[in-house]
Write a protein that holds these residues in place. Structure first.
Motif, PDB file in Angstrom:
ATOM      1  N   TYR A 182      10.327   0.559 -12.507  1.00  0.00           N
ATOM      2  CA  TYR A 182       9.504   1.439 -11.670  1.00  0.00           C
ATOM      3  C   TYR A 182       8.081   0.923 -11.557  1.00  0.00           C
ATOM      4  O   TYR A 182       7.621   0.166 -12.423  1.00  0.00           O
ATOM      5  CB  TYR A 182       9.556   2.875 -12.218  1.00  0.00           C
ATOM      6  CG  TYR A 182      10.944   3.437 -12.099  1.00  0.00           C
ATOM      7  CD1 TYR A 182      11.387   3.977 -10.887  1.00  0.00           C
ATOM      8  CD2 TYR A 182      11.844   3.353 -13.156  1.00  0.00           C
ATOM      9  CE1 TYR A 182      12.695   4.433 -10.741  1.00  0.00           C
ATOM     10  CE2 TYR A 182      13.150   3.803 -13.020  1.00  0.00           C
ATOM     11  CZ  TYR A 182      13.572   4.341 -11.813  1.00  0.00           C
ATOM     12  OH  TYR A 182      14.866   4.772 -11.665  1.00  0.00           O
TER      13      TYR A 182
ATOM     14  N   ASP B 211      -2.614  -0.759 -10.728  1.00  0.00           N
ATOM     15  CA  ASP B 211      -3.292  -0.922  -9.435  1.00  0.00           C
ATOM     16  C   ASP B 211      -4.039  -2.246  -9.422  1.00  0.00           C
ATOM     17  O   ASP B 211      -4.686  -2.605 -10.402  1.00  0.00           O
ATOM     18  CB  ASP B 211      -4.325   0.215  -9.254  1.00  0.00           C
ATOM     19  CG  ASP B 211      -3.746   1.320  -8.380  1.00  0.00           C
ATOM     20  OD1 ASP B 211      -2.636   1.132  -7.839  1.00  0.00           O
ATOM     21  OD2 ASP B 211      -4.406   2.373  -8.254  1.00  0.00           O
TER      22      ASP B 211
ATOM     23  N   GLU C  27      12.479   0.065  -4.001  1.00  0.00           N
ATOM     24  CA  GLU C  27      11.907   1.004  -3.022  1.00  0.00           C
ATOM     25  C   GLU C  27      10.543   0.530  -2.545  1.00  0.00           C
ATOM     26  O   GLU C  27      10.201   0.657  -1.372  1.00  0.00           O
ATOM     27  CB  GLU C  27      11.816   2.412  -3.635  1.00  0.00           C
ATOM     28  CG  GLU C  27      13.176   3.086  -3.720  1.00  0.00           C
ATOM     29  CD  GLU C  27      13.216   4.300  -4.643  1.00  0.00           C
ATOM     30  OE1 GLU C  27      14.192   5.074  -4.529  1.00  0.00           O
ATOM     31  OE2 GLU C  27      12.301   4.485  -5.478  1.00  0.00           O
ATOM     32  N   MET C  28       9.792  -0.055  -3.458  1.00  0.00           N
ATOM     33  CA  MET C  28       8.501  -0.622  -3.077  1.00  0.00           C
ATOM     34  C   MET C  28       8.712  -1.726  -2.040  1.00  0.00           C
ATOM     35  O   MET C  28       7.990  -1.803  -1.040  1.00  0.00           O
ATOM     36  CB  MET C  28       7.800  -1.146  -4.333  1.00  0.00           C
ATOM     37  CG  MET C  28       6.442  -1.779  -4.126  1.00  0.00           C
ATOM     38  SD  MET C  28       6.511  -3.519  -3.705  1.00  0.00           S
ATOM     39  CE  MET C  28       7.195  -4.205  -5.201  1.00  0.00           C
TER      40      MET C  28
ATOM     41  N   LYS D 153       0.833  -1.201   0.000  1.00  0.00           N
ATOM     42  CA  LYS D 153       0.000   0.000   0.000  1.00  0.00           C
ATOM     43  C   LYS D 153       0.872   1.257   0.000  1.00  0.00           C
ATOM     44  O   LYS D 153       2.078   1.174   0.193  1.00  0.00           O
ATOM     45  CB  LYS D 153      -0.909  -0.005   1.233  1.00  0.00           C
ATOM     46  CG  LYS D 153      -2.008  -1.078   1.170  1.00  0.00           C
ATOM     47  CD  LYS D 153      -2.744  -1.233   2.487  1.00  0.00           C
ATOM     48  CE  LYS D 153      -1.845  -1.830   3.557  1.00  0.00           C
ATOM     49  NZ  LYS D 153      -2.535  -2.240   4.772  1.00  0.00           N
ATOM     50  N   ASP D 154       0.229   2.382  -0.175  1.00  0.00           N
ATOM     51  CA  ASP D 154       0.912   3.687  -0.130  1.00  0.00           C
ATOM     52  C   ASP D 154       2.115   3.739  -1.073  1.00  0.00           C
ATOM     53  O   ASP D 154       3.218   4.092  -0.667  1.00  0.00           O
ATOM     54  CB  ASP D 154       1.374   3.997   1.308  1.00  0.00           C
ATOM     55  CG  ASP D 154       0.212   3.949   2.295  1.00  0.00           C
ATOM     56  OD1 ASP D 154      -0.908   4.337   1.886  1.00  0.00           O
ATOM     57  OD2 ASP D 154       0.416   3.501   3.430  1.00  0.00           O
ATOM     58  N   LEU D 155       1.892   3.345  -2.310  1.00  0.00           N
ATOM     59  CA  LEU D 155       3.001   3.356  -3.260  1.00  0.00           C
ATOM     60  C   LEU D 155       2.908   4.561  -4.175  1.00  0.00           C
ATOM     61  O   LEU D 155       1.829   5.106  -4.404  1.00  0.00           O
ATOM     62  CB  LEU D 155       2.983   2.078  -4.114  1.00  0.00           C
ATOM     63  CG  LEU D 155       3.046   0.751  -3.352  1.00  0.00           C
ATOM     64  CD1 LEU D 155       2.981  -0.402  -4.346  1.00  0.00           C
ATOM     65  CD2 LEU D 155       4.318   0.662  -2.523  1.00  0.00           C
ATOM     66  N   ASN D 156       4.051   4.927  -4.702  1.00  0.00           N
ATOM     67  CA  ASN D 156       4.136   6.017  -5.658  1.00  0.00           C
ATOM     68  C   ASN D 156       4.571   5.390  -6.972  1.00  0.00           C
ATOM     69  O   ASN D 156       5.441   4.512  -6.984  1.00  0.00           O
ATOM     70  CB  ASN D 156       5.191   6.989  -5.111  1.00  0.00           C
ATOM     71  CG  ASN D 156       5.443   8.159  -6.033  1.00  0.00           C
ATOM     72  OD1 ASN D 156       5.478   8.019  -7.245  1.00  0.00           O
ATOM     73  ND2 ASN D 156       5.628   9.320  -5.426  1.00  0.00           N
ATOM     74  N   SER D 157       3.990   5.818  -8.073  1.00  0.00           N
ATOM     75  CA  SER D 157       4.310   5.162  -9.349  1.00  0.00           C
ATOM     76  C   SER D 157       5.769   5.387  -9.744  1.00  0.00           C
ATOM     77  O   SER D 157       6.295   4.684 -10.603  1.00  0.00           O
ATOM     78  CB  SER D 157       3.369   5.657 -10.447  1.00  0.00           C
ATOM     79  OG  SER D 157       3.544   7.040 -10.620  1.00  0.00           O
ATOM     80  N   ASN D 158       6.418   6.369  -9.152  1.00  0.00           N
ATOM     81  CA  ASN D 158       7.818   6.635  -9.483  1.00  0.00           C
ATOM     82  C   ASN D 158       8.808   5.895  -8.589  1.00  0.00           C
ATOM     83  O   ASN D 158      10.015   6.098  -8.709  1.00  0.00           O
ATOM     84  CB  ASN D 158       8.098   8.141  -9.450  1.00  0.00           C
ATOM     85  CG  ASN D 158       7.328   8.855 -10.539  1.00  0.00           C
ATOM     86  OD1 ASN D 158       7.167   8.339 -11.636  1.00  0.00           O
ATOM     87  ND2 ASN D 158       6.802  10.039 -10.220  1.00  0.00           N
ATOM     88  N   MET D 159       8.268   5.081  -7.684  1.00  0.00           N
ATOM     89  CA  MET D 159       9.165   4.274  -6.854  1.00  0.00           C
ATOM     90  C   MET D 159       9.779   3.174  -7.704  1.00  0.00           C
ATOM     91  O   MET D 159       9.120   2.638  -8.594  1.00  0.00           O
ATOM     92  CB  MET D 159       8.359   3.564  -5.766  1.00  0.00           C
ATOM     93  CG  MET D 159       8.037   4.392  -4.569  1.00  0.00           C
ATOM     94  SD  MET D 159       7.004   3.361  -3.498  1.00  0.00           S
ATOM     95  CE  MET D 159       6.872   4.483  -2.117  1.00  0.00           C
TER      96      MET D 159
ATOM     97  N   ARG E 109       5.436   2.253 -12.106  1.00  0.00           N
ATOM     98  CA  ARG E 109       4.535   2.647 -13.188  1.00  0.00           C
ATOM     99  C   ARG E 109       4.422   1.558 -14.263  1.00  0.00           C
ATOM    100  O   ARG E 109       3.570   1.624 -15.140  1.00  0.00           O
ATOM    101  CB  ARG E 109       4.982   3.972 -13.809  1.00  0.00           C
ATOM    102  CG  ARG E 109       6.424   4.015 -14.279  1.00  0.00           C
ATOM    103  CD  ARG E 109       6.765   5.374 -14.880  1.00  0.00           C
ATOM    104  NE  ARG E 109       8.191   5.491 -15.196  1.00  0.00           N
ATOM    105  CZ  ARG E 109       9.093   5.996 -14.379  1.00  0.00           C
ATOM    106  NH1 ARG E 109       8.737   6.477 -13.195  1.00  0.00           N
ATOM    107  NH2 ARG E 109      10.366   6.075 -14.737  1.00  0.00           N
TER     108      ARG E 109
END
Lengths: 259, 258
Positions: free
Chosen positions: A85, A91, A33-34, A23-29, A87
């Protein structure tokens, strides 16, 4: 999204897939990092975090691995896991994360495997025995541009092992051929060219890697897009070196000339 | 390591054995097809051709032993390499995914095994006469065929007119009049063509001759070879099934069908 991760406490332990909600992921991670985010959460909950190998995180060290949805280093072409990444995923996806699997890469824990076998192949011949000292005059050994570029293509190999992981036979031919090809193309590598290919292939076989069936999954999975043309080059080199080593005369003074 | 050890004991050495025996076997199957297409000519041609091959005597055995050795080495290398590959793979992935491996390349083991089974049947059928014995070339009435014209190879007469030879022409046609047999042949040569598609491409890679600069041409050549090879092989049982190829005399056919 859901992560379906291979968890295995140790080399002898029984492994299994476990699902984790990321959860709480950013598409640029990046993918790593995820995993850091997921591990933070696991740590807070008092669970054992997922073990995975990583180092430079800029695609040049060859430490990161992971087979993501069946492909080493994830869905991208010419990209290592560290530069994959979020992205690239959607989802709600279920992402299956497994270690690089091969008998020659024994599992240490979770997603971390032992790639010492590659080091052994390198020690068998992945070098030139050169005088260590000040750099020689650059123009003393001219190399045509096309040849040096081709050598550079092979030299890009970061030794990550994705080729082995992708190959249905767990063959290390792409890795070995990149090392053999890189040095075999350059003038500095000529003196030991035959000895190198014979020794590296011998060690590759000893370490229990499989054989090439020319399906080229390796080059398609390679984060450095190294061509399987180097495998053909190595096969040719090996054939030549085998014949030469069998028929080349030995000097009478091969014992070094001492009495 | 000595020379023999390098070839038989190393991964690349075995791949080279695989490739070289593959070259021999490809050469054979292509030559075999070209020879057999003479069935579309007057019966003198294929019957004379068969007689010519038998007249070679010891030479024929040299070729046969060479081919058997090549086939055995090919199968040996494939088996050893496959077993090693299975061992090297270790665990399987939970998520199976193929990036670019072709269907032909992934089917090699199965196409190879089925072609081997076909080869055994084929030899039992037309060489040894173990199956369909009543229409075998060495069994009456097909053991007699009188050559009407000379059969020539490279301008030399090798089988003279009037020679009494085996009737291969009728044996093949009567054999393929059994639909199941003909269909099995067609399926088997189809799988063999698929096997050759990857095999022909691969041998250049294993011998270190292929590279990206001309691999597109190699691939097209391999595809053309396999399509032509399949069509050539399809033609013989296909023409028999379609009723275009018949035994040369009604008497022979009638005797055989009895």
């Amino acid at each position: 999204m859901t992560l379906r991760v291979w968890r295995q406490a140790g080399p002898k332990a029984l492994g299994q897939f476990k699902d984790y909600a990321a959860k709480d992921l950013n598409s640029n991670m990046s993918f790593l990092e995820m995993l850091d985010v997921v591990n933070d959460e696991l740590t807070l909950k008092g669970e054992v975090p997922i073990a995975f190998a990583h180092d430079c995180r800029e695609g040049i060290c060859g430490t990161c691995s992971l087979t993501i949805n069946g492909k080493p280093h994830g869905p991208g072409k010419g990209i290592a896991t560290c530069q994959t990444y979020m992205r690239s995923f959607h989802d709600g996806d279920i992402i299956v994360v497994e270690p690089f699997r091969a008998a020659a890469f024994p599992l240490i824990k979770d997603l971390v495997v032992d790639r010492t076998s590659f080091d052994k192949i390198m020690q068998a011949g992945g070098f030139i025995t050169a005088r260590a000292g000040s750099a020689p005059e650059a123009n003393a050994a001219p190399v045509p541009k096309g040849v040096s570029d081709l050598a550079m293509d092979a030299a890009q190999c970061i030794g990550c092992g994705a080729c082995v992981a992708a190959c249905k036979n767990a063959s290390a031919m792409l890795f070995v051929s990149a090392k053999v090809g890189h040095l075999g193309l350059l003038p500095q590598g000529q003196a030991e060219r035959d000895r190198r290919v014979l020794a590296m292939v011998h060690t590759m076989d000893e370490e229990g890697f499989g054989n090439c069936t020319n399906q080229y999954e390796c080059s398609a999975a390679c984060p450095k897009t190294i061509s399987h043309d180097f495998i053909a080059r190595m096969n040719r080199d090996y054939l030549g070196a085998t014949l030469r080593s069998a028929f080349q005369p030995e000097a009478a003074s091969s014992d070094g000339g001492g009495a | 390591m000595n020379l023999v050890g390098s070839f038989f004991g190393s991964s690349i050495g075995r791949k080279i054995i695989m490739a070289l025996t593959g070259v021999i076997l490809i050469g054979f199957v292509v030559g075999h097809l070209v020879g057999n297409l003479q069935i579309f000519q007057h019966p003198d041609h294929i019957n004379g051709y068969a007689q010519f091959l038998h007249q070679l005597g010891p030479l024929l055995w040299v070729a046969r032993i060479g081919l058997i050795a090549a086939a055995l080495l090919h199968i040996w290398a494939a088996t050893v390499l496959t077993l090693e590959n299975k061992r090297a793979r270790g665990g399987d992935y939970g998520f199976k995914h193929t990036i670019q491996a072709t269907f032909a390349s992934r089917a090699m083991r199965w196409t190879g095994v089925i072609v081997l089974a076909f080869l055994v049947y084929h030899l039992a059928h037309f060489t040894l006469g173990v199956v369909q014995t009543e229409t075998f070339k060495e069994t009456a009435p097909l053991n007699h065929y009188v050559m009407q014209n000379d059969y020539r190879v490279a301008g030399f007469t090798v089988v003279k007119a009037g020679t009494d030879v085996a009737n291969v022409h009728s044996m093949v046609i009567l054999g393929f009049q059994h639909k199941v047999v003909a269909l099995f042949y067609i399926v088997a040569v189809g799988l063999l063509s698929l096997h050759l598609l990857h095999g022909f491409n691969s041998l250049f890679q294993s011998l270190g001759l292929r590279n990206a600069k001309w691999s597109w041409l190699l691939h097209k050549a391999a595809l053309a070879l396999c399509v032509v090879y399949f069509l050539g092989n399809l033609a013989i049982p296909g023409a028999v099934l379609a009723g275009k190829l018949r035994p040369q005399t009604a008497k022979v056919a009638a005797t055989a069908q009895r």
